[in-house]
Every structure is written in structure tokens, then in C-alpha cells.
Design a protein around this motif. Structure first.
Motif: not given
Length: 143
Positions: A12-13, A48, A10, A50, A58, A81, A54-56, A16-17
Motif C-alpha cells: 500500500d505504501t 524499504v 508494504d 522505516e 524505498y 516521501d 512507518r515506511v517512508v 502510494q509512493l
């Protein structure tokens, strides 16, 4: 929507968050090392959420133990997100964290939020959190 413990895949996401919307830029490889440590730590937890696989969002918690109060869990980060704010994801992550904290015999949850994050403050207050104090955050980094 599913809430689960984070996995190393996880990162990368999560990174990014952290970068947007939290504005905490950190090199991906370093973030991966940190996540690996957190996943193996008995006093830290990262969940997280999902949405459609998709992880949105955490939430990260860390044990907060001191000699002047009961054991609490400290929210280190809660991020969703921004494209899907208002769908109950932050609330659901916070509720999940509260349940886990109770299972770990914590007496409550504490968190810090930047003074500029006024919308986040409204969210926390709406979830039953009470502003306790204003403080200044200091840091000293070592080479």
C-alpha cells in the motif's frame, strides 16, 4: 531509522509512493502481483526505510548483466516521501543498496532518471554518481 527488505504488506505504501511523488499510477492489485514476483526473484531486491515504524521510502534494484561491461545493479526506483526530504533517507537507502550490490559481486550501480527530475540529478551527483549519457527511452506494450 531502519532499512529492511520489503514485505508484501508494504505494498500500500509502496504503491502510494509510486503514485506520488513518482507519478507512476498503477492498479494496487497489479502492483501487489509485481511485488510478490520481485520478492521471490534472486536478481531483484527491494529495500524499504522505516521511520518510527512507518515506511517512508524505498529503493528497488535489479541485476544488470550484458556482454559489453561488468555486472552492475540497476536502480529501478528510489523514492522518499516528499514531506521528509532532506533528512538523509534517500542517501541512506542508496548507501544500503551500494553495500548490497558489492556483496552480490556487482562492480557498480547504474540508474536512469527522467530529464525533468533536475533535483534528483543534483542528489545523485552529490552522492558521487556521474552522468554518462543522454538517451531516449522507447517502449512497446503488448495486449
Amino acid at each position: 531509522m531502519t532499512i529492511r527488505e520489503a514485505k508484501l504488506e508494504d505494498i500500500d505504501t509502496i504503491n502510494q509512493l509510486n503514485t506520488y511523488p513518482l507519478n507512476h499510477e498503477y492498479p494496487l492489485e497489479e502492483a501487489k502481483k509485481q511485488l510478490s514476483y520481485l520478492l521471490s526473484s534472486p536478481v531483484n531486491k527491494l529495500f524499504v526505510q522505516e521511520l518510527e515504524g512507518r515506511v517512508v521510502g524505498y529503493i528497488q534494484l535489479s541485476e544488470y548483466v550484458c556482454t559489453y561491461g561488468p555486472k552492475l545493479m540497476n536502480v529501478m526506483a528510489l523514492v522518499v516521501d516528499e514531506n521528509i526530504h532532506g533528512q538523509g533517507i534517500g542517501k541512506s537507502l542508496l548507501n544500503h543498496a551500494e553495500q548490497w550490490a558489492q556483496e552480490e559481486d556487482a562492480k557498480g550501480i547504474r540508474l536512469n532518471s527522467g530529464v525533468e527530475r533536475t533535483e534528483a540529478h543534483k542528489f545523485y551527483e552529490h552522492q558521487g554518481y556521474v552522468r554518462v549519457k543522454n538517451q531516449v527511452n522507447f517502449r512497446k506494450l503488448f495486449d
